[in-house]
Scaffold this motif. Structure first.
Motif, PDB file in Angstrom:
ATOM      1  N   LEU A 263      11.854 -30.681 -31.768  1.00 14.73           N
ATOM      2  CA  LEU A 263      11.607 -31.718 -30.768  1.00 14.73           C
ATOM      3  C   LEU A 263      11.312 -33.061 -31.439  1.00 14.73           C
ATOM      4  N   ILE A 264      10.539 -33.047 -32.513  1.00 17.10           N
ATOM      5  CA  ILE A 264      10.278 -34.279 -33.255  1.00 17.10           C
ATOM      6  C   ILE A 264      11.575 -34.833 -33.839  1.00 17.10           C
ATOM      7  N   GLN A 265      12.425 -33.962 -34.387  1.00 15.34           N
ATOM      8  CA  GLN A 265      13.707 -34.413 -34.933  1.00 15.34           C
ATOM      9  C   GLN A 265      14.551 -35.110 -33.876  1.00 15.34           C
ATOM     10  N   GLN A 266      14.601 -34.526 -32.678  1.00 17.62           N
ATOM     11  CA  GLN A 266      15.404 -35.130 -31.605  1.00 17.62           C
ATOM     12  C   GLN A 266      14.812 -36.465 -31.152  1.00 17.62           C
ATOM     13  N   ARG A 267      13.497 -36.558 -31.127  1.00 13.23           N
ATOM     14  CA  ARG A 267      12.853 -37.816 -30.707  1.00 13.23           C
ATOM     15  C   ARG A 267      13.053 -38.910 -31.755  1.00 13.23           C
ATOM     16  N   VAL A 268      13.000 -38.545 -33.020  1.00  9.21           N
ATOM     17  CA  VAL A 268      13.274 -39.531 -34.069  1.00  9.21           C
ATOM     18  C   VAL A 268      14.723 -39.979 -33.994  1.00  9.21           C
ATOM     19  N   ARG A 269      15.617 -39.046 -33.755  1.00 12.37           N
ATOM     20  CA  ARG A 269      17.034 -39.405 -33.604  1.00 12.37           C
ATOM     21  C   ARG A 269      17.231 -40.377 -32.445  1.00 12.37           C
ATOM     22  N   ARG A 270      16.587 -40.102 -31.319  1.00  8.24           N
ATOM     23  CA  ARG A 270      16.704 -40.986 -30.157  1.00  8.24           C
ATOM     24  C   ARG A 270      16.111 -42.360 -30.468  1.00  8.24           C
ATOM     25  N   ALA A 271      14.987 -42.398 -31.166  1.00  7.24           N
ATOM     26  CA  ALA A 271      14.379 -43.673 -31.535  1.00  7.24           C
ATOM     27  C   ALA A 271      15.313 -44.478 -32.437  1.00  7.24           C
ATOM     28  N   ARG A 272      15.977 -43.808 -33.374  1.00  6.02           N
ATOM     29  CA  ARG A 272      16.915 -44.503 -34.255  1.00  6.02           C
ATOM     30  C   ARG A 272      18.063 -45.111 -33.457  1.00  6.02           C
ATOM     31  N   GLU A 273      18.579 -44.362 -32.491  1.00  7.90           N
ATOM     32  CA  GLU A 273      19.665 -44.888 -31.660  1.00  7.90           C
ATOM     33  C   GLU A 273      19.207 -46.122 -30.885  1.00  7.90           C
ATOM     34  N   LEU A 274      18.006 -46.073 -30.326  1.00  6.84           N
ATOM     35  CA  LEU A 274      17.494 -47.208 -29.553  1.00  6.84           C
ATOM     36  C   LEU A 274      17.246 -48.423 -30.448  1.00  6.84           C
ATOM     37  N   LEU A 275      16.773 -48.188 -31.651  1.00  2.80           N
ATOM     38  CA  LEU A 275      16.552 -49.297 -32.577  1.00  2.80           C
ATOM     39  C   LEU A 275      17.877 -49.941 -32.980  1.00  2.80           C
ATOM     40  N   GLU A 276      18.914 -49.131 -33.110  1.00  2.00           N
ATOM     41  CA  GLU A 276      20.222 -49.649 -33.517  1.00  2.00           C
ATOM     42  C   GLU A 276      20.949 -50.351 -32.375  1.00  2.00           C
ATOM     43  N   GLU A 277      20.819 -49.816 -31.175  1.00  2.00           N
ATOM     44  CA  GLU A 277      21.705 -50.225 -30.085  1.00  2.00           C
ATOM     45  C   GLU A 277      21.054 -51.125 -29.043  1.00  2.00           C
ATOM     46  N   THR A 278      19.732 -51.338 -29.125  1.00  2.00           N
ATOM     47  CA  THR A 278      19.053 -52.169 -28.137  1.00  2.00           C
ATOM     48  C   THR A 278      18.106 -53.146 -28.829  1.00  2.00           C
ATOM     49  N   ASP A 279      17.618 -54.107 -28.043  1.00  2.72           N
ATOM     50  CA  ASP A 279      16.599 -55.044 -28.530  1.00  2.72           C
ATOM     51  C   ASP A 279      15.228 -54.720 -27.948  1.00  2.72           C
ATOM     52  N   LEU A 280      15.056 -53.501 -27.456  1.00  2.00           N
ATOM     53  CA  LEU A 280      13.790 -53.115 -26.842  1.00  2.00           C
ATOM     54  C   LEU A 280      12.639 -53.234 -27.834  1.00  2.00           C
ATOM     55  N   VAL A 282       9.364 -52.256 -29.982  1.00  2.00           N
ATOM     56  CA  VAL A 282       9.071 -50.998 -30.645  1.00  2.00           C
ATOM     57  C   VAL A 282       8.236 -50.085 -29.744  1.00  2.00           C
ATOM     58  N   GLU A 283       7.315 -50.659 -28.980  1.00  2.01           N
ATOM     59  CA  GLU A 283       6.480 -49.849 -28.081  1.00  2.01           C
ATOM     60  C   GLU A 283       7.334 -49.138 -27.031  1.00  2.01           C
ATOM     61  N   GLU A 284       8.379 -49.819 -26.520  1.00  2.00           N
ATOM     62  CA  GLU A 284       9.248 -49.218 -25.518  1.00  2.00           C
ATOM     63  C   GLU A 284      10.147 -48.155 -26.149  1.00  2.00           C
ATOM     64  N   VAL A 285      10.594 -48.407 -27.354  1.00  2.00           N
ATOM     65  CA  VAL A 285      11.378 -47.401 -28.073  1.00  2.00           C
ATOM     66  C   VAL A 285      10.549 -46.130 -28.265  1.00  2.00           C
ATOM     67  N   ALA A 286       9.287 -46.310 -28.620  1.00  2.00           N
ATOM     68  CA  ALA A 286       8.407 -45.155 -28.802  1.00  2.00           C
ATOM     69  C   ALA A 286       8.239 -44.386 -27.493  1.00  2.00           C
ATOM     70  N   ARG A 287       8.098 -45.121 -26.395  1.00  2.00           N
ATOM     71  CA  ARG A 287       7.916 -44.453 -25.092  1.00  2.00           C
ATOM     72  C   ARG A 287       9.170 -43.691 -24.678  1.00  2.00           C
ATOM     73  N   LEU A 288      10.329 -44.335 -24.779  1.00  2.00           N
ATOM     74  CA  LEU A 288      11.570 -43.723 -24.312  1.00  2.00           C
ATOM     75  C   LEU A 288      12.006 -42.543 -25.182  1.00  2.00           C
ATOM     76  N   SER A 289      11.608 -42.556 -26.418  1.00  2.00           N
ATOM     77  CA  SER A 289      11.965 -41.442 -27.303  1.00  2.00           C
ATOM     78  C   SER A 289      10.956 -40.308 -27.239  1.00  2.00           C
ATOM     79  N   GLY A 290       9.848 -40.528 -26.537  1.00  2.00           N
ATOM     80  CA  GLY A 290       8.841 -39.488 -26.400  1.00  2.00           C
ATOM     81  C   GLY A 290       7.847 -39.435 -27.537  1.00  2.00           C
ATOM     82  N   LEU A 291       7.881 -40.436 -28.426  1.00  2.00           N
ATOM     83  CA  LEU A 291       6.939 -40.455 -29.546  1.00  2.00           C
ATOM     84  C   LEU A 291       5.620 -41.127 -29.185  1.00  2.00           C
ATOM     85  N   GLY A 292       5.535 -41.669 -27.982  1.00  2.00           N
ATOM     86  CA  GLY A 292       4.268 -42.143 -27.445  1.00  2.00           C
ATOM     87  C   GLY A 292       3.924 -43.571 -27.774  1.00  2.00           C
TER      88      GLY A 292
END
Length: 320
Positions: A263-280, A282-292
């Protein structure tokens, strides 16, 4: 201009490994369909190369193309010099002498023995097929070998474990060069998983269960669609309609890791995608990826790939 990759087939070469770089890298295209890599396959003398699986390959190029390479990839091999004696042999040594300083060097599986014999891996962390780890250590003691991972990225030198780990490494090259979106498109074309963490174990001790409908793949897909939600082991087990104990056992049997680690691996992967593909933020990236929290995201990203979120975004954010 497309990045020039040359695959050097050493006698005897592993046919599966040899085909991975052309297949994966040629599948990496830009938004307009333009090729991002130009891949050539050569041998040390320009002649045919025997494969380990009972056939011979006719390559299109001789070693001269190595002088034009931006990246050189060495697939797995049974070449006696690197595999048994710790030396390259005359033809391989002459071929590798053509490689320009600063060229990115990559090996798949036992191709690491060639890089080891060439001195490319001295003082560096590297990996190879777990079965041949002790042979490698005996021949190349100056290399910091880690036989428990899928691949190692040491900047301009990258090495992978055996066979299918070469797929992971080549997709990692695409992701590092051009971002997750391009790598994911290439993975879809090749019908392979788009991402496995390089630090994942090379092999699973327990056998994979028979596909009788009792597995946890449906729950994994369900979880990936809900990473922003507060998922835990109990929630995953409920979705799979299993006890926590049974779910945990079957999950590890199918993936090789615990549900929490996955689950942590998938959340880190999702966070990486959001960091690459959006200007959100960091706090929002953490929320949307489930890392809090941003602090949690920073911690997990540093653990996974050794960089902070903003540094990762500056490096991999797609522009234009």
């Amino acid at each position: 201009m497309a990045h020039r990759v040359v695959v050097l087939a050493a006698e005897e070469s592993v046919g599966f490994d040899l085909c991975i770089p052309p297949q994966v890298l040629n599948a990496a295209v830009g938004e307009g369909g333009e090729a991002l890599y130009e891949v050539a396959v050569c041998s040390a003398d320009g002649g045919p190369v025997r494969m380990t699986a009972g056939f011979t390959a006719l390559v299109d190029h001789g070693p001269e193309v190595l002088a034009e390479a931006d990246t050189v990839v060495v697939p797995g091999t049974r070449a006696v010099g690197p595999r048994r004696e710790g030396v390259l042999g005359t033809k391989l040594a002459a071929a590798l002498a053509l490689v320009r300083p600063g060229t990115r060097m990559v090996s798949i599986c036992t191709g690491a023995f060639v890089l080891g014999a060439a001195g490319v891996l001295d003082g560096r962390r590297a990996t190879t097929h777990w079965r041949f780890a002790e042979d490698f250590r005996a021949l190349y003691p100056r290399v910091e070998l880690d036989p428990d991972v899928l691949f190692v990225d040491d900047g301009d030198v990258l090495t992978s474990a055996g066979l299918a780990a070469g797929l992971d490494l080549c997709l990692h090259l695409v992701r590092s060069d051009h971002g997750s979106e391009v790598a994911n498109r290439a993975a879809r074309y090749c019908v392979v998983p788009p991402w496995r963490d390089g630090g994942q174990s090379q092999f699973i001790d327990a056998p994979v269960p028979v596909g009788d409908g009792s597995g946890v793949s449906a729950t994994r897909e369900w979880a990936v669609d809900r990473l922003a939600e507060p998922l835990d082991l109990a929630a995953l087990a409920r979705h799979a309609r299993m006890s926590v104990r049974t779910f945990s056992r079957r999950f590890r049997a199918e993936t090789g890791v615990s549900a929490g680690t996955w689950l942590i691996q998938q959340r880190v992967r999702r966070a990486r995608e959001l960091l690459e593909e959006t200007d959100l933020p960091v706090e929002e990236v953490a929320r949307l990826s489930g890392l809090g929290t941003a602090a949690s995201l920073r911690q997990h990203l540093r653990t996974a790939i050794g960089v902070a979120p903003l540094a990762y975004r500056r490096t991999f954010r797609r522009t234009g």
